[in-house]
Design an enzyme around this catalytic site. Structure first.
Site, PDB file in Angstrom:
ATOM      1  N   ARG A   2       0.820  -1.208   0.000  1.00  0.00           N
ATOM      2  CA  ARG A   2       0.000   0.000   0.000  1.00  0.00           C
ATOM      3  C   ARG A   2       0.859   1.266   0.000  1.00  0.00           C
ATOM      4  O   ARG A   2       1.802   1.393   0.767  1.00  0.00           O
ATOM      5  CB  ARG A   2      -0.890   0.019   1.237  1.00  0.00           C
ATOM      6  CG  ARG A   2      -1.891  -1.081   1.168  1.00  0.00           C
ATOM      7  CD  ARG A   2      -2.837  -1.000   2.315  1.00  0.00           C
ATOM      8  NE  ARG A   2      -3.574  -2.254   2.384  1.00  0.00           N
ATOM      9  CZ  ARG A   2      -4.364  -2.561   3.377  1.00  0.00           C
ATOM     10  NH1 ARG A   2      -4.514  -1.734   4.380  1.00  0.00           N
ATOM     11  NH2 ARG A   2      -4.994  -3.704   3.370  1.00  0.00           N
ATOM     12  N   ARG A   6      -4.673   6.049   4.797  1.00  0.00           N
ATOM     13  CA  ARG A   6      -5.047   7.012   5.838  1.00  0.00           C
ATOM     14  C   ARG A   6      -3.888   7.760   6.461  1.00  0.00           C
ATOM     15  O   ARG A   6      -4.097   8.706   7.195  1.00  0.00           O
ATOM     16  CB  ARG A   6      -5.854   6.288   6.925  1.00  0.00           C
ATOM     17  CG  ARG A   6      -7.266   5.964   6.471  1.00  0.00           C
ATOM     18  CD  ARG A   6      -7.999   5.096   7.458  1.00  0.00           C
ATOM     19  NE  ARG A   6      -7.399   3.765   7.471  1.00  0.00           N
ATOM     20  CZ  ARG A   6      -7.869   2.760   8.207  1.00  0.00           C
ATOM     21  NH1 ARG A   6      -8.900   2.943   8.997  1.00  0.00           N
ATOM     22  NH2 ARG A   6      -7.287   1.582   8.164  1.00  0.00           N
ATOM     23  N   ARG A  15     -11.271  10.549   0.888  1.00  0.00           N
ATOM     24  CA  ARG A  15     -12.021   9.450   1.492  1.00  0.00           C
ATOM     25  C   ARG A  15     -13.277   9.969   2.195  1.00  0.00           C
ATOM     26  O   ARG A  15     -14.329   9.333   2.150  1.00  0.00           O
ATOM     27  CB  ARG A  15     -11.092   8.742   2.489  1.00  0.00           C
ATOM     28  CG  ARG A  15     -11.709   7.706   3.376  1.00  0.00           C
ATOM     29  CD  ARG A  15     -11.901   6.405   2.626  1.00  0.00           C
ATOM     30  NE  ARG A  15     -12.158   5.321   3.563  1.00  0.00           N
ATOM     31  CZ  ARG A  15     -13.338   5.064   4.108  1.00  0.00           C
ATOM     32  NH1 ARG A  15     -14.377   5.806   3.810  1.00  0.00           N
ATOM     33  NH2 ARG A  15     -13.472   4.052   4.942  1.00  0.00           N
ATOM     34  N   ASP A  52      -9.172  -2.736  -3.840  1.00  0.00           N
ATOM     35  CA  ASP A  52      -8.980  -3.660  -2.723  1.00  0.00           C
ATOM     36  C   ASP A  52      -9.135  -5.085  -3.229  1.00  0.00           C
ATOM     37  O   ASP A  52      -9.774  -5.313  -4.260  1.00  0.00           O
ATOM     38  CB  ASP A  52      -9.981  -3.401  -1.583  1.00  0.00           C
ATOM     39  CG  ASP A  52      -9.526  -4.107  -0.314  1.00  0.00           C
ATOM     40  OD1 ASP A  52      -8.616  -3.618   0.354  1.00  0.00           O
ATOM     41  OD2 ASP A  52     -10.061  -5.204  -0.021  1.00  0.00           O
ATOM     42  N   TYR A 128     -11.638 -14.455   3.629  1.00  0.00           N
ATOM     43  CA  TYR A 128     -12.638 -13.419   3.956  1.00  0.00           C
ATOM     44  C   TYR A 128     -14.039 -13.892   3.590  1.00  0.00           C
ATOM     45  O   TYR A 128     -15.005 -13.611   4.297  1.00  0.00           O
ATOM     46  CB  TYR A 128     -12.311 -12.117   3.215  1.00  0.00           C
ATOM     47  CG  TYR A 128     -11.043 -11.456   3.707  1.00  0.00           C
ATOM     48  CD1 TYR A 128     -11.068 -10.604   4.818  1.00  0.00           C
ATOM     49  CD2 TYR A 128      -9.817 -11.686   3.107  1.00  0.00           C
ATOM     50  CE1 TYR A 128      -9.908 -10.001   5.283  1.00  0.00           C
ATOM     51  CE2 TYR A 128      -8.651 -11.092   3.563  1.00  0.00           C
ATOM     52  CZ  TYR A 128      -8.705 -10.255   4.663  1.00  0.00           C
ATOM     53  OH  TYR A 128      -7.563  -9.666   5.133  1.00  0.00           O
TER      54      TYR A 128
HETATM   55  O1  1CP Z   1      -1.898   2.135  -2.290  1.00  0.00           O
HETATM   56  C1  1CP Z   1      -2.826   1.424  -1.899  1.00  0.00           C
HETATM   57  O2  1CP Z   1      -3.460   1.656  -0.877  1.00  0.00           O
HETATM   58  C2  1CP Z   1      -3.132   0.224  -2.767  1.00  0.00           C
HETATM   59  C3  1CP Z   1      -4.454  -0.332  -2.641  1.00  0.00           C
HETATM   60  C4  1CP Z   1      -4.685  -1.491  -1.689  1.00  0.00           C
HETATM   61  C5  1CP Z   1      -4.145  -2.796  -1.721  1.00  0.00           C
HETATM   62  C6  1CP Z   1      -3.024  -3.307  -2.596  1.00  0.00           C
HETATM   63  C7  1CP Z   1      -5.661  -1.482  -0.653  1.00  0.00           C
HETATM   64  C8  1CP Z   1      -6.473  -0.315  -0.250  1.00  0.00           C
HETATM   65  N1  1CP Z   1      -5.786  -2.755  -0.164  1.00  0.00           N
HETATM   66  C9  1CP Z   1      -4.881  -3.560  -0.789  1.00  0.00           C
HETATM   67  C10 1CP Z   1      -4.715  -5.003  -0.616  1.00  0.00           C
HETATM   68  C11 1CP Z   1      -5.348  -5.706   0.510  1.00  0.00           C
HETATM   69  N2  1CP Z   1      -6.590  -5.513   1.074  1.00  0.00           N
HETATM   70  C12 1CP Z   1      -4.764  -6.826   1.148  1.00  0.00           C
HETATM   71  C13 1CP Z   1      -3.466  -7.474   0.731  1.00  0.00           C
HETATM   72  C14 1CP Z   1      -2.269  -6.651   1.094  1.00  0.00           C
HETATM   73  C15 1CP Z   1      -1.869  -6.636   2.534  1.00  0.00           C
HETATM   74  O3  1CP Z   1      -1.432  -7.698   3.011  1.00  0.00           O
HETATM   75  O4  1CP Z   1      -1.967  -5.577   3.172  1.00  0.00           O
HETATM   76  C16 1CP Z   1      -5.657  -7.268   2.151  1.00  0.00           C
HETATM   77  C17 1CP Z   1      -5.458  -8.417   3.105  1.00  0.00           C
HETATM   78  C18 1CP Z   1      -6.810  -6.425   2.093  1.00  0.00           C
HETATM   79  C19 1CP Z   1      -8.060  -6.544   2.902  1.00  0.00           C
HETATM   80  C20 1CP Z   1      -8.410  -5.307   3.632  1.00  0.00           C
HETATM   81  N3  1CP Z   1      -8.654  -4.085   3.034  1.00  0.00           N
HETATM   82  C21 1CP Z   1      -8.572  -5.143   5.027  1.00  0.00           C
HETATM   83  C22 1CP Z   1      -8.485  -6.231   6.057  1.00  0.00           C
HETATM   84  C23 1CP Z   1      -7.097  -6.498   6.532  1.00  0.00           C
HETATM   85  C24 1CP Z   1      -7.066  -7.623   7.552  1.00  0.00           C
HETATM   86  O5  1CP Z   1      -6.250  -7.513   8.488  1.00  0.00           O
HETATM   87  O6  1CP Z   1      -7.817  -8.603   7.436  1.00  0.00           O
HETATM   88  C25 1CP Z   1      -8.888  -3.784   5.260  1.00  0.00           C
HETATM   89  C26 1CP Z   1      -9.151  -3.107   6.577  1.00  0.00           C
HETATM   90  C27 1CP Z   1      -8.911  -3.135   3.977  1.00  0.00           C
HETATM   91  C28 1CP Z   1      -9.247  -1.706   3.706  1.00  0.00           C
HETATM   92  C29 1CP Z   1      -8.299  -0.926   2.893  1.00  0.00           C
HETATM   93  N4  1CP Z   1      -7.874  -1.294   1.635  1.00  0.00           N
HETATM   94  C30 1CP Z   1      -7.064  -0.318   1.115  1.00  0.00           C
HETATM   95  C31 1CP Z   1      -6.967   0.742   2.093  1.00  0.00           C
HETATM   96  C32 1CP Z   1      -6.207   2.029   1.925  1.00  0.00           C
HETATM   97  C33 1CP Z   1      -7.726   0.345   3.203  1.00  0.00           C
HETATM   98  C34 1CP Z   1      -7.957   1.154   4.492  1.00  0.00           C
HETATM   99  C35 1CP Z   1      -9.399   1.527   4.620  1.00  0.00           C
HETATM  100  C36 1CP Z   1      -9.861   2.950   4.558  1.00  0.00           C
HETATM  101  O7  1CP Z   1      -9.327   3.882   3.968  1.00  0.00           O
HETATM  102  O8  1CP Z   1     -10.910   3.127   5.179  1.00  0.00           O
END
Ligand code: 1CP
Length: 324
Positions: A2, A6, A15, A52, A128
């Site tokens: 990422r 946030r 957002r 995501d 999930y």
């Molecule tokens: O630059 C970027 O932010 C790239 C976009 C991106 C990517 C590559 C996001 C945005 N999510 C992901 C991948 C992702 N999502 C993964 C695999 C990568 C990793 O291991 O981190 C996983 C497991 C998720 C699932 C996910 N998305 C969760 C659950 C995590 C868990 O512990 O089970 C959550 C909370 C999210 C939300 C999310 N996705 C992305 C962002 C920036 C956010 C935060 C939420 C927000 O802004 O409210």
């Protein structure tokens, strides 16, 4: 990993205007804007699409929501009937806004900045879908997969089909490399590793390669340590993402002779900042410089990370490269 998110005030601003996280993913001009924000600030060599991994279950018909302060919430898949309601044929229509985001980002990115598309790998997405959200122990998905083997393999097949179509369409829209996130691969029992992790990933890689043979695919199977060489060989990925449990010296010895690596700077160092961060970054750069590598975080950036730390890290890397 990422880049957006946030920890950036400009992300929080966009957002706040969206009607929830999924709405942000499906609104091309906003999703493109948050994809580009970290590029403008830090000038990395590549951007990762803002989306995501859970848009795929949503696209094929599962109810998916993101609840403030709780994370993802899905109506769990529990039976053959739930599976029958899922349709990978909906993938491309449902995710059309993501492809539009890819086109918008590619049009705005400097030519020498690559755009990385991505998806979750089937096992991680399935966790999930069956748990109904995040989990610490994976008991529900593992026991379901073991006691419903044929249903679980149908679910993995649906995800292979949907994910392959999704990734190919990202390439057609302008993504120049792809990353498959198997964040929870370490929860898979050894006996099931080939069937749940390597096999489905290999089939996606083959499907993408059949349509887009020149697009590099990075596999990120977090926490699998000694199984990495096997994962690389069985899946046919072009490069591998490393978590921070592997030292740069180990990666240089055991992994770089097989394929290029991406990683593996622990985001906790980025959160901490200071000289500890600087030394650790140089250790990764110096440790991996004998073979092909992409400097990256070992997993997602922490939301409390001060942007100034990221700025300093980018400066360290750019200076190191200029003097190399
Ligand atoms: O630059 C970027 O932010 C790239 C976009 C991106 C990517 C590559 C996001 C945005 N999510 C992901 C991948 C992702 N999502 C993964 C695999 C990568 C990793 O291991 O981190 C996983 C497991 C998720 C699932 C996910 N998305 C969760 C659950 C995590 C868990 O512990 O089970 C959550 C909370 C999210 C939300 C999310 N996705 C992305 C962002 C920036 C956010 C935060 C939420 C927000 O802004 O409210």
């Amino acid at each position: 990993m990422r880049q957006a998110g946030r920890y950036l005030p400009e992300y929080r601003e966009v957002r706040a205007k969206a009607d929830g996280f999924l709405d942000l993913c499906y609104t091309p001009d906003r999703a493109a804007r948050v994809t580009l924000q970290p590029i403008e600030r830090f000038r990395p060599d590549a951007a990762i699409l803002f989306s995501d991994i859970l848009v795929v279950p949503h696209a094929i018909g599962q109810n998916v929501g993101f609840v403030e302060g709780k994370g993802p919430v899905l109506e769990p898949v529990q039976s053959a009937r739930d599976l029958a309601a899922l349709d990978p044929g909906r993938t491309l229509d449902h995710l059309a806004p993501v492809f539009e985001t890819v086109r918008l980002v590619r049009a705005e990115l400097p030519e020498d900045v690559a755009l990385i598309g991505f998806s979750g790998a089937p096992w991680t997405v399935a966790t999930y879908m069956i748990e109904g959200g995040s989990t610490r122990d994976f008991n529900t998905v593992k026991s379901w997969a073991i006691s419903h083997r044929s249903e679980f393999s149908i679910l993995l097949d649906l995800l292979v089909e949907s994910t392959s179509a999704y990734l190919i369409a990202q390439v057609e829209a302008g993504a120049q490399a792809l990353q498959l996130f198997d964040t929870w691969a370490s929860a898979v029992p050894a006996a099931d590793f080939d069937n749940w992790v390597c096999g489905p990933t290999a089939r996606i890689v083959a499907a993408v390669k059949a349509k887009a043979p020149d697009t590099p695919i990075i596999g990120f199977a977090r926490g699998i340590g000694p199984r990495l060489p096997d994962y690389i060989r069985q899946t046919g990925i072009d490069a591998v993402g490393l978590d921070s449990s592997i030292s740069p010296a180990e990666a240089a010895r055991d992994i770089q002779p097989i394929c290029p690596v991406q990683g593996n700077f622990d985001p906790a160092y980025l959160l901490a900042g200071g000289l500890e961060m600087e030394d650790a970054a140089l250790e990764v750069l110096e440790g991996l410089k004998g073979g092909p590598f992409v400097f990256n975080l070992a997993h997602g950036i922490n939301k409390e990370t001060p942007p100034a730390h990221v700025e300093r890290l980018a400066e360290i890397i750019h200076n190191w490269r200029a003097s190399a």
